[in-house]
Design a protein around this motif. Structure first.
Motif, short mmCIF file in Angstrom:
data_model
loop_
_atom_site.label_atom_id
_atom_site.label_comp_id
_atom_site.label_asym_id
_atom_site.label_seq_id
_atom_site.Cartn_x
_atom_site.Cartn_y
_atom_site.Cartn_z
N GLY A 1 0.71 -1.32 0.06
CA GLY A 1 0.12 0.11 -0.07
C GLY A 1 0.76 1.22 -0.17
O GLY A 1 2.23 1.15 0.24
N GLY A 2 0.14 2.51 -0.16
CA GLY A 2 0.93 3.58 -0.13
C GLY A 2 0.11 4.62 -0.63
O GLY A 2 -1.04 4.69 -0.99
N LEU B 1 -0.52 0.47 -8.14
CA LEU B 1 0.01 -0.08 -6.96
C LEU B 1 -0.32 -1.45 -7.25
O LEU B 1 -1.04 -1.81 -7.70
N ARG B 2 0.62 -2.26 -6.49
CA ARG B 2 0.47 -3.68 -6.29
C ARG B 2 0.52 -4.01 -5.05
O ARG B 2 1.63 -3.91 -4.38
N LEU B 3 -0.71 -4.46 -4.43
CA LEU B 3 -0.64 -5.36 -3.13
C LEU B 3 -0.30 -6.79 -3.31
O LEU B 3 -0.74 -7.54 -4.12
N SER B 4 0.47 -7.34 -2.16
CA SER B 4 0.84 -8.50 -1.95
C SER B 4 0.16 -8.91 -0.84
O SER B 4 0.08 -8.28 0.22
N CYS B 5 -0.30 -10.30 -0.48
CA CYS B 5 -0.71 -10.93 0.65
C CYS B 5 -0.30 -12.22 0.93
O CYS B 5 -0.48 -13.15 0.09
N GLN C 1 -2.96 -6.14 -8.50
CA GLN C 1 -2.48 -5.35 -9.46
C GLN C 1 -3.54 -3.86 -9.61
O GLN C 1 -4.40 -4.30 -10.20
N MET C 2 -3.22 -2.78 -9.34
CA MET C 2 -4.38 -1.70 -9.23
C MET C 2 -3.53 -0.62 -10.33
O MET C 2 -2.62 0.05 -10.13
N ASN C 3 -4.32 -0.37 -11.33
CA ASN C 3 -3.92 0.51 -12.39
C ASN C 3 -5.10 1.41 -12.43
O ASN C 3 -6.31 1.22 -12.22
N GLY D 1 -6.41 -10.28 6.84
CA GLY D 1 -5.05 -9.64 7.12
C GLY D 1 -5.28 -8.44 8.06
O GLY D 1 -6.47 -8.08 8.14
N GLN D 2 -4.15 -7.62 8.12
CA GLN D 2 -4.26 -6.52 9.12
C GLN D 2 -4.87 -5.31 8.42
O GLN D 2 -5.03 -4.22 9.00
N GLY D 3 -4.60 -5.44 7.28
CA GLY D 3 -4.97 -4.25 6.16
C GLY D 3 -3.81 -3.43 5.75
O GLY D 3 -2.91 -3.35 6.61
N THR D 4 -3.83 -2.77 4.61
CA THR D 4 -2.77 -1.97 4.15
C THR D 4 -3.64 -0.71 3.67
O THR D 4 -4.49 -0.75 2.73
N GLN D 5 -3.10 0.64 3.97
CA GLN D 5 -3.81 1.97 3.41
C GLN D 5 -3.21 2.11 1.83
O GLN D 5 -2.07 2.23 1.47
N VAL D 6 -4.18 2.21 1.27
CA VAL D 6 -4.14 2.94 -0.17
C VAL D 6 -4.54 4.24 -0.38
O VAL D 6 -5.87 4.39 -0.02
N THR D 7 -4.07 5.37 -0.57
CA THR D 7 -4.37 6.53 -0.75
C THR D 7 -4.10 7.23 -2.03
O THR D 7 -2.80 7.11 -2.47
#
Length: 117
Positions: free
Chosen positions: A9-10, A18-22, A81-83, A108-114
């Protein structure tokens, strides 16, 4: 017990990617449905995408054509994968695993995407 750890995230500008992984612990990853939900402030948690053990994918209408979910069973990892990100995609993203045998869902604990405009 299954533990899920998200990363990737970021903060990104609109139109970016962005590309998230879990990554999952344990031995049941490959035989169960995995995917991603997201929750924006003041809103409910909604499904973003899911993928079955056989590779069938499901997407929320709002992300079709922009997001792609995939899984690597050898690595016990699911990706998102988020485009073409939009400010409306801003949320905390949670990965999940649904154990169909026990009807248990792990998060999961979650990841912030802004996404900034």
């Amino acid at each position: 017990q299954v533990q899920l750890v998200e990363s990737g995230g970021g903060l990104v500008q609109a139109g970016g990617s962005l590309r998230l992984s879990c990554a999952a612990s344990g031995s049941i990853f490959s035989i169960n449905v995995v995917g991603w939900y997201r929750q924006a402030p003041g809103k409910q948690r909604d499904l973003v995408a899911s993928i079955t053990p056989g590779g069938n994918r499901r997407y929320a209408d709002s992300v079709k054509g922009r997001f792609t979910i995939s899984r690597d069973n050898a690595k016990n990892t699911v990706y998102l994968q988020m485009n073409s990100l939009e400010p409306e995609d801003t949320a905390v993203y949670y990965c999940y695993l649904k154990n169909v045998r026990t009807d248990t869902t792990y998060w999961g604990q979650g990841t912030q995407v802004t996404v900034s405009s």
